[in-house]
Design an enzyme around this catalytic site. Structure first.
Site, PDB file in Angstrom:
ATOM      1  N   LYS A   1      -3.471  13.087   3.938  1.00 50.30           N
ATOM      2  CA  LYS A   1      -4.253  12.874   2.717  1.00 50.30           C
ATOM      3  C   LYS A   1      -3.613  13.519   1.493  1.00 50.30           C
ATOM      4  O   LYS A   1      -3.809  13.065   0.376  1.00 50.30           O
ATOM      5  CB  LYS A   1      -5.690  13.364   2.908  1.00 50.30           C
ATOM      6  CG  LYS A   1      -6.460  12.473   3.868  1.00 50.30           C
ATOM      7  CD  LYS A   1      -7.955  12.562   3.693  1.00 50.30           C
ATOM      8  CE  LYS A   1      -8.637  11.538   4.609  1.00 50.30           C
ATOM      9  NZ  LYS A   1     -10.047  11.833   4.836  1.00 50.30           N
TER      10      LYS A   1
ATOM     11  N   LYS B   1      -3.707  -1.881  10.301  1.00 52.13           N
ATOM     12  CA  LYS B   1      -5.084  -1.656  10.740  1.00 52.13           C
ATOM     13  C   LYS B   1      -6.086  -2.300   9.801  1.00 52.13           C
ATOM     14  O   LYS B   1      -5.883  -2.331   8.592  1.00 52.13           O
ATOM     15  CB  LYS B   1      -5.359  -0.140  10.775  1.00 52.13           C
ATOM     16  CG  LYS B   1      -5.460   0.417  12.175  1.00 52.13           C
ATOM     17  CD  LYS B   1      -5.613   1.920  12.167  1.00 52.13           C
ATOM     18  CE  LYS B   1      -7.044   2.379  11.959  1.00 52.13           C
ATOM     19  NZ  LYS B   1      -7.209   3.823  12.126  1.00 52.13           N
TER      20      LYS B   1
ATOM     21  N   LYS C   1     -10.938  -1.237   4.768  1.00 54.53           N
ATOM     22  CA  LYS C   1     -11.685  -1.777   3.637  1.00 54.53           C
ATOM     23  C   LYS C   1     -10.822  -1.848   2.368  1.00 54.53           C
ATOM     24  O   LYS C   1     -11.196  -2.510   1.405  1.00 54.53           O
ATOM     25  CB  LYS C   1     -12.970  -0.980   3.401  1.00 54.53           C
ATOM     26  CG  LYS C   1     -12.767   0.458   3.016  1.00 54.53           C
ATOM     27  CD  LYS C   1     -14.126   1.068   2.701  1.00 54.53           C
ATOM     28  CE  LYS C   1     -14.001   2.417   2.121  1.00 54.53           C
ATOM     29  NZ  LYS C   1     -14.092   3.603   2.739  1.00 54.53           N
TER      30      LYS C   1
END
Ligand code: TRP
Length: 337
Positions: free
Chosen positions: A115, A196, A199
């Site tokens: 991240k 993958k 969204k």
């Protein structure tokens, strides 16, 4: 004997997709209905603010997760459903645990490293401390088992390390939780079957709230190869393999059974029938969720009921923690009769 305590949750970060459903939500429901556990399912809103967020959308996203839980079949009669930020002890215990967590352990966390690259402009201390908040979530409720996907295993291992450290340093009051690794089917993007389902690529993502027409359209456009046979070969035919896995998830048929059923069919027929399987599979969930969202007071009632139960447990645990850490006065021993 009371049942083992099972604890898990999801972050309120927007719409759920079918990968989240098969990877987490459906498992939660099955675990609840097994009757083997006392279950806690919470909404990790404090975790979600470690990433960029819009304040006036956050609570709506929290309500949406609760509606997803309920629509999927988590029952407020069987499980404790609550919102993390409504129980101040999560933050409080995080601080206590921070003070026994080695900096070096947190620096090793792969999610933090990942991240830090994807949200370079917002590498905040919360993001770094995220695993300790997660440890606090789990340890506050004397959790025995935590259903998690593979991506959270390292965090759960850290939770166990922190529990052991706390017990060694103060008193043995922390239960070491066991992970319950949930098998997450690898669902790939419909528009790019090598990536993958996510969204962030909505065209290739089937959301739980997608209308039937949208589902049909997305599946129709799903990327496949030019060989027209419905056979399962993830390396040579990743697109069709992905669609077969989606079919399996909803229809409960094995891959062999699906191959057999569509042995004489072309991709067009297979896709059309898959779309109907998905539409029908999601319908009960969607009907229940729409009803719930029309009655927000019902959702409020569920959240308040869960808050009371969670609060009771959290208060007890935190009192214990403060006592063994020497932050509060020992209870005065009862006089001998
Ligand atoms: N980190 C988890 C996730 O992103 C959510 C979460 C927070 C969680 N605290 C937890 C899951 C405690 C299980 C137990 O999926």
């Amino acid at each position: 004997m009371s049942k083992p305590i099972l604890f898990s949750g999801m972050q309120p970060t927007g719409k759920l997709h079918i990968g989240n459903y098969f990877g987490a939500l459906k498992n939660f429901v099955d675990l609840q209905n097994s009757g083997r556990y006392q279950c806690y399912f919470f909404v990790a809103d404090l975790h979600s603010i470690t990433a960029e967020f819009v304040p006036n959308q956050k609570y709506r996203q929290t309500l949406d997760v609760v509606a997803d839980y309920l629509a999927a079949g988590i029952s407020p009669e069987k499980s404790v459903i609550f919102v993390q930020s409504q129980i101040p002890e999560h933050g409080e215990l995080t601080w206590m645990l921070n003070c026994i967590t080695p900096f070096g352990e947190l620096r090793r966390m792969t999610q933090f490293k990942d991240k830090s690259l994807t949200q370079k402009e917002n590498i905040n201390i919360g993001l770094f401390d995220y695993p300790v908040l997660m440890a606090a979530d789990v340890l506050l409720y004397d959790t025995d088992v935590v259903p998690v996907g593979e991506d959270q295993l390292q965090h759960l291992e850290l939770t166990r390390t922190i529990a052991r450290k706390f017990n060694a340093q103060f008193k043995k009051i922390m239960k070491e939780p066991e992970p319950l690794l949930t098998e997450v089917p690898r669902l790939m993007s419909l528009s790019d079957p090598l990536r993958k389902m996510s969204k962030s690529m909505p065209e290739g993502c089937l959301f739980l709230d997608d209308e039937p027409e949208v589902i049909r359209e997305k599946i129709k456009r799903a990327v496949t190869d030019s060989d027209a046979k419905v056979t399962y070969n993830p390396t040579k035919k990743p697109g069709i393999a992905n669609l077969i896995r989606i079919y399996r998830g909803f229809a409960g048929l094995s891959i062999k059974e699906i191959e057999r059923k569509y042995a004489d069919a072309n991709y067009g027929i297979f896709k059309r029938e898959l779309a109907e399987v998905v539409v029908e599979g999601l319908r009960p969930f969607q009907v229940r969720k729409k009803l719930l969202l029309r009655k927000p007071s019902e959702i409020d009632r569920v959240i308040e009921k869960g808050r009371k139960k969670a609060q009771k447990k959290a208060t007890e645990k935190m009192d214990q923690v403060k006592l063994v850490m020497g932050l509060t006065k020992k209870a005065t021993p009862k006089k001998m009769a």
